[in-house]
Motif scaffolding. Structure first.
Motif, PDB file in Angstrom:
ATOM      1  N   MET A   1       0.817  -1.259   0.077  1.00 15.95           N
ATOM      2  CA  MET A   1       0.220   0.027   0.132  1.00 15.95           C
ATOM      3  C   MET A   1       0.909   1.267  -0.192  1.00 15.95           C
ATOM      4  O   MET A   1       1.838   1.275   1.061  1.00 15.95           O
ATOM      5  CB  MET A   1      -0.925  -0.003   1.458  1.00 15.95           C
ATOM      6  N   PHE A   2       0.587   2.166  -1.024  1.00 19.05           N
ATOM      7  CA  PHE A   2       1.138   3.388  -0.955  1.00 19.05           C
ATOM      8  C   PHE A   2       0.357   4.832  -0.426  1.00 19.05           C
ATOM      9  O   PHE A   2      -0.749   4.880  -1.237  1.00 19.05           O
ATOM     10  CB  PHE A   2       1.831   3.556  -2.254  1.00 19.05           C
ATOM     11  N   ILE A   3       0.627   4.980   0.745  1.00 21.17           N
ATOM     12  CA  ILE A   3       0.020   6.154   1.341  1.00 21.17           C
ATOM     13  C   ILE A   3       0.563   7.365   0.781  1.00 21.17           C
ATOM     14  O   ILE A   3       1.535   7.712   1.092  1.00 21.17           O
ATOM     15  CB  ILE A   3      -0.107   6.084   2.854  1.00 21.17           C
ATOM     16  N   GLN A   4      -0.286   8.327   0.394  1.00 23.33           N
ATOM     17  CA  GLN A   4       0.142   9.726  -0.090  1.00 23.33           C
ATOM     18  C   GLN A   4      -0.370  10.611   0.899  1.00 23.33           C
ATOM     19  O   GLN A   4      -1.374  10.388   1.609  1.00 23.33           O
ATOM     20  CB  GLN A   4      -0.685  10.186  -1.140  1.00 23.33           C
ATOM     21  N   THR A   5       0.460  11.606   1.273  1.00 24.65           N
ATOM     22  CA  THR A   5      -0.116  12.751   2.116  1.00 24.65           C
ATOM     23  C   THR A   5      -0.276  14.027   1.173  1.00 24.65           C
ATOM     24  O   THR A   5       0.639  14.273   0.327  1.00 24.65           O
ATOM     25  CB  THR A   5       1.085  13.011   3.257  1.00 24.65           C
ATOM     26  N   GLU A   6      -1.195  14.772   1.801  1.00 22.35           N
ATOM     27  CA  GLU A   6      -1.369  16.129   1.232  1.00 22.35           C
ATOM     28  C   GLU A   6      -1.530  17.174   2.409  1.00 22.35           C
ATOM     29  O   GLU A   6      -2.112  16.859   3.381  1.00 22.35           O
ATOM     30  CB  GLU A   6      -2.608  16.365   0.446  1.00 22.35           C
ATOM     31  N   PRO A   7      -0.859  18.415   2.339  1.00 21.18           N
ATOM     32  CA  PRO A   7      -1.237  19.310   3.220  1.00 21.18           C
ATOM     33  C   PRO A   7      -2.352  20.025   3.340  1.00 21.18           C
ATOM     34  O   PRO A   7      -3.198  19.661   2.192  1.00 21.18           O
ATOM     35  CB  PRO A   7      -0.212  20.589   2.996  1.00 21.18           C
ATOM     36  N   THR A   8      -2.813  20.721   4.142  1.00 17.79           N
ATOM     37  CA  THR A   8      -4.372  21.263   4.446  1.00 17.79           C
ATOM     38  C   THR A   8      -4.027  22.622   4.811  1.00 17.79           C
ATOM     39  O   THR A   8      -2.964  22.786   4.946  1.00 17.79           O
ATOM     40  CB  THR A   8      -5.137  20.568   5.334  1.00 17.79           C
ATOM     41  N   PRO A   9      -5.102  23.518   4.824  1.00 13.16           N
ATOM     42  CA  PRO A   9      -5.020  24.867   5.009  1.00 13.16           C
ATOM     43  C   PRO A   9      -4.558  25.176   6.775  1.00 13.16           C
ATOM     44  O   PRO A   9      -4.250  26.008   7.078  1.00 13.16           O
ATOM     45  CB  PRO A   9      -6.101  25.438   4.855  1.00 13.16           C
ATOM     46  N   ASN A  10      -4.631  24.001   7.354  1.00 14.99           N
ATOM     47  CA  ASN A  10      -4.378  23.779   8.553  1.00 14.99           C
ATOM     48  C   ASN A  10      -3.148  23.134   8.942  1.00 14.99           C
ATOM     49  O   ASN A  10      -2.929  22.052   8.586  1.00 14.99           O
ATOM     50  CB  ASN A  10      -5.320  23.255   9.564  1.00 14.99           C
ATOM     51  N   ALA A  36     -12.982   7.394  19.961  1.00  9.64           N
ATOM     52  CA  ALA A  36     -12.305   6.512  19.004  1.00  9.64           C
ATOM     53  C   ALA A  36     -12.392   4.851  19.376  1.00  9.64           C
ATOM     54  O   ALA A  36     -12.273   4.093  18.485  1.00  9.64           O
ATOM     55  CB  ALA A  36     -10.863   6.830  19.095  1.00  9.64           C
ATOM     56  N   MET A  37     -13.154   4.582  20.452  1.00 11.79           N
ATOM     57  CA  MET A  37     -13.638   3.371  20.819  1.00 11.79           C
ATOM     58  C   MET A  37     -14.573   2.891  19.626  1.00 11.79           C
ATOM     59  O   MET A  37     -14.689   1.500  19.538  1.00 11.79           O
ATOM     60  CB  MET A  37     -14.238   3.177  22.143  1.00 11.79           C
ATOM     61  N   LYS A  38     -15.171   3.447  18.921  1.00 16.63           N
ATOM     62  CA  LYS A  38     -16.046   3.151  17.967  1.00 16.63           C
ATOM     63  C   LYS A  38     -15.257   2.826  16.604  1.00 16.63           C
ATOM     64  O   LYS A  38     -16.021   2.034  15.612  1.00 16.63           O
ATOM     65  CB  LYS A  38     -17.020   4.463  17.603  1.00 16.63           C
ATOM     66  N   SER A  39     -14.166   2.952  16.480  1.00 16.89           N
ATOM     67  CA  SER A  39     -13.391   2.712  15.236  1.00 16.89           C
ATOM     68  C   SER A  39     -11.969   2.005  15.561  1.00 16.89           C
ATOM     69  O   SER A  39     -11.308   2.739  16.340  1.00 16.89           O
ATOM     70  CB  SER A  39     -13.082   4.029  14.636  1.00 16.89           C
ATOM     71  N   PRO A  40     -11.810   0.888  15.160  1.00 14.60           N
ATOM     72  CA  PRO A  40     -10.602   0.011  15.449  1.00 14.60           C
ATOM     73  C   PRO A  40      -9.334   0.827  15.004  1.00 14.60           C
ATOM     74  O   PRO A  40      -8.512   1.169  15.419  1.00 14.60           O
ATOM     75  CB  PRO A  40     -10.643  -1.149  14.501  1.00 14.60           C
ATOM     76  N   LEU A  41      -9.436   1.658  13.804  1.00 19.34           N
ATOM     77  CA  LEU A  41      -8.347   2.478  13.354  1.00 19.34           C
ATOM     78  C   LEU A  41      -8.059   3.805  14.123  1.00 19.34           C
ATOM     79  O   LEU A  41      -7.104   3.934  14.526  1.00 19.34           O
ATOM     80  CB  LEU A  41      -8.608   2.661  11.849  1.00 19.34           C
ATOM     81  N   ALA A  42      -9.143   4.366  14.344  1.00 22.80           N
ATOM     82  CA  ALA A  42      -9.162   5.562  15.328  1.00 22.80           C
ATOM     83  C   ALA A  42      -8.500   5.303  16.661  1.00 22.80           C
ATOM     84  O   ALA A  42      -7.559   5.844  17.064  1.00 22.80           O
ATOM     85  CB  ALA A  42     -10.572   6.312  15.316  1.00 22.80           C
ATOM     86  N   LYS A  75       4.700  10.526  11.836  1.00 24.87           N
ATOM     87  CA  LYS A  75       4.329  10.125  10.710  1.00 24.87           C
ATOM     88  C   LYS A  75       4.860   8.427  10.595  1.00 24.87           C
ATOM     89  O   LYS A  75       3.705   7.777   9.932  1.00 24.87           O
ATOM     90  CB  LYS A  75       5.267  10.754   9.528  1.00 24.87           C
ATOM     91  N   PRO A  76       5.719   7.938  10.726  1.00 24.94           N
ATOM     92  CA  PRO A  76       6.163   6.591  10.771  1.00 24.94           C
ATOM     93  C   PRO A  76       5.114   5.743  11.197  1.00 24.94           C
ATOM     94  O   PRO A  76       4.510   4.493  10.717  1.00 24.94           O
ATOM     95  CB  PRO A  76       7.462   6.254  11.428  1.00 24.94           C
ATOM     96  N   ASP A  77       4.785   6.241  12.737  1.00 24.18           N
ATOM     97  CA  ASP A  77       3.638   5.251  13.483  1.00 24.18           C
ATOM     98  C   ASP A  77       2.464   5.459  12.828  1.00 24.18           C
ATOM     99  O   ASP A  77       1.303   4.589  12.888  1.00 24.18           O
ATOM    100  CB  ASP A  77       3.348   5.826  14.751  1.00 24.18           C
ATOM    101  N   ILE A  78       1.872   6.677  12.116  1.00 23.35           N
ATOM    102  CA  ILE A  78       0.815   6.794  11.506  1.00 23.35           C
ATOM    103  C   ILE A  78       0.611   5.979  10.086  1.00 23.35           C
ATOM    104  O   ILE A  78      -0.315   5.365   9.932  1.00 23.35           O
ATOM    105  CB  ILE A  78       0.444   8.231  11.082  1.00 23.35           C
ATOM    106  N   ILE A  82      -2.287   2.732   9.750  1.00 21.84           N
ATOM    107  CA  ILE A  82      -2.963   2.670   8.570  1.00 21.84           C
ATOM    108  C   ILE A  82      -2.875   1.494   7.823  1.00 21.84           C
ATOM    109  O   ILE A  82      -3.871   0.848   7.390  1.00 21.84           O
ATOM    110  CB  ILE A  82      -2.748   3.992   7.597  1.00 21.84           C
ATOM    111  N   MET A  83      -1.620   1.220   7.444  1.00 20.45           N
ATOM    112  CA  MET A  83      -1.449  -0.086   6.679  1.00 20.45           C
ATOM    113  C   MET A  83      -1.894  -1.224   7.450  1.00 20.45           C
ATOM    114  O   MET A  83      -2.354  -2.187   6.647  1.00 20.45           O
ATOM    115  CB  MET A  83       0.071  -0.097   6.254  1.00 20.45           C
TER     116      MET A  83
END
Length: 207
Positions: A1-10, A36-42, A75-78, A82-83
């Motif tokens: 999986m290749f995860i792209q990142t994009e900046p936001t205005p924040n 976040a208990m409602k979501s395994p990923l969160a 970032k590495p942990d994020i 996700i993966m």
């Protein structure tokens, strides 16, 4: 999986694009470990130091960090979280139907103005805001004022108020004469956080 990142205005929010559907439709936001208990990923993401918020869009994940945290360290942990999630086969949220219930769904008892507001939010405004890793939630229409809640990267972003007033308000007022303005709704959790921040600023100012 290749995860792209994009900046936001924040500056404290980054958009992560896994290349696979996330919510598919609708969106979900988690502002603390309890939600976040409602979501395994969160739930996994909130175990990473510095995470302040997690937002799931149709095909992206916007992660907001605490102001003192550094993306380089996080970032590495994020990426790993996700993966690992997408390879595990677990659902994004435990009750997707409830979370995906659209705030802009047209109901039988909606007035013509409300139907037009929801249509504009869904077709014209929401796609543009999701490009920046955020979203809006329709909360109501009273006395000519459209009530909206900002989510994802839009939350706590300085430019979000400008977006709300100049962009969204102008478009709604242009197409729907009955609209006189737009108001940002702040949830209880945000209000408490803002109060604590104000107290801290006052203490620092007294020193």
């Amino acid at each position: 999986m290749f995860i792209q990142t994009e900046p936001t205005p924040n500056n404290d929010s980054l958009k992560f694009i896994p290349g696979e559907p996330v919510m598919g439709q609708g969106s979900a936001e988690f502002l603390d470990a309890r939600q976040a208990m409602k979501s395994p990923l969160a739930k996994t993401l909130f175990q990473i130091d510095g995470i302040g918020g997690v937002f799931f869009g149709p095909d992206f994940i916007t992660i907001s960090k605490e102001p003192t945290a550094e993306w380089q360290l996080m970032k590495p942990d994020i990426y790993a979280a996700i993966m690992d999630h997408f390879s595990s086969g677990q659902p994004i949220v435990f009750n997707a139907d409830e979370l995906a219930a659209s705030d802009t769904a047209i109901h039988e008892d909606d007035s013509e103005e409300v139907q037009m507001i929801k249509e504009l939010l869904d077709t014209r405004i929401r796609p543009a805001i999701q490009e920046d890793g955020g979203d809006i939630e329709y909360c109501g229409f009273e006395n000519g004022i459209v009530q909206l809640k900002l989510k994802g990267s839009c939350r706590g972003c300085d430019s979000s108020v400008i977006t709300l007033k100049n962009g969204i308000e102008n478009m709604l007022m242009h197409y729907i004469p009955e609209v006189e303005g737009v108001e940002q709704i702040i949830g209880e959790d945000e209000a408490v956080a803002l109060q604590e921040f104000d107290k801290l600023e006052q203490k620092l100012g007294e020193k």
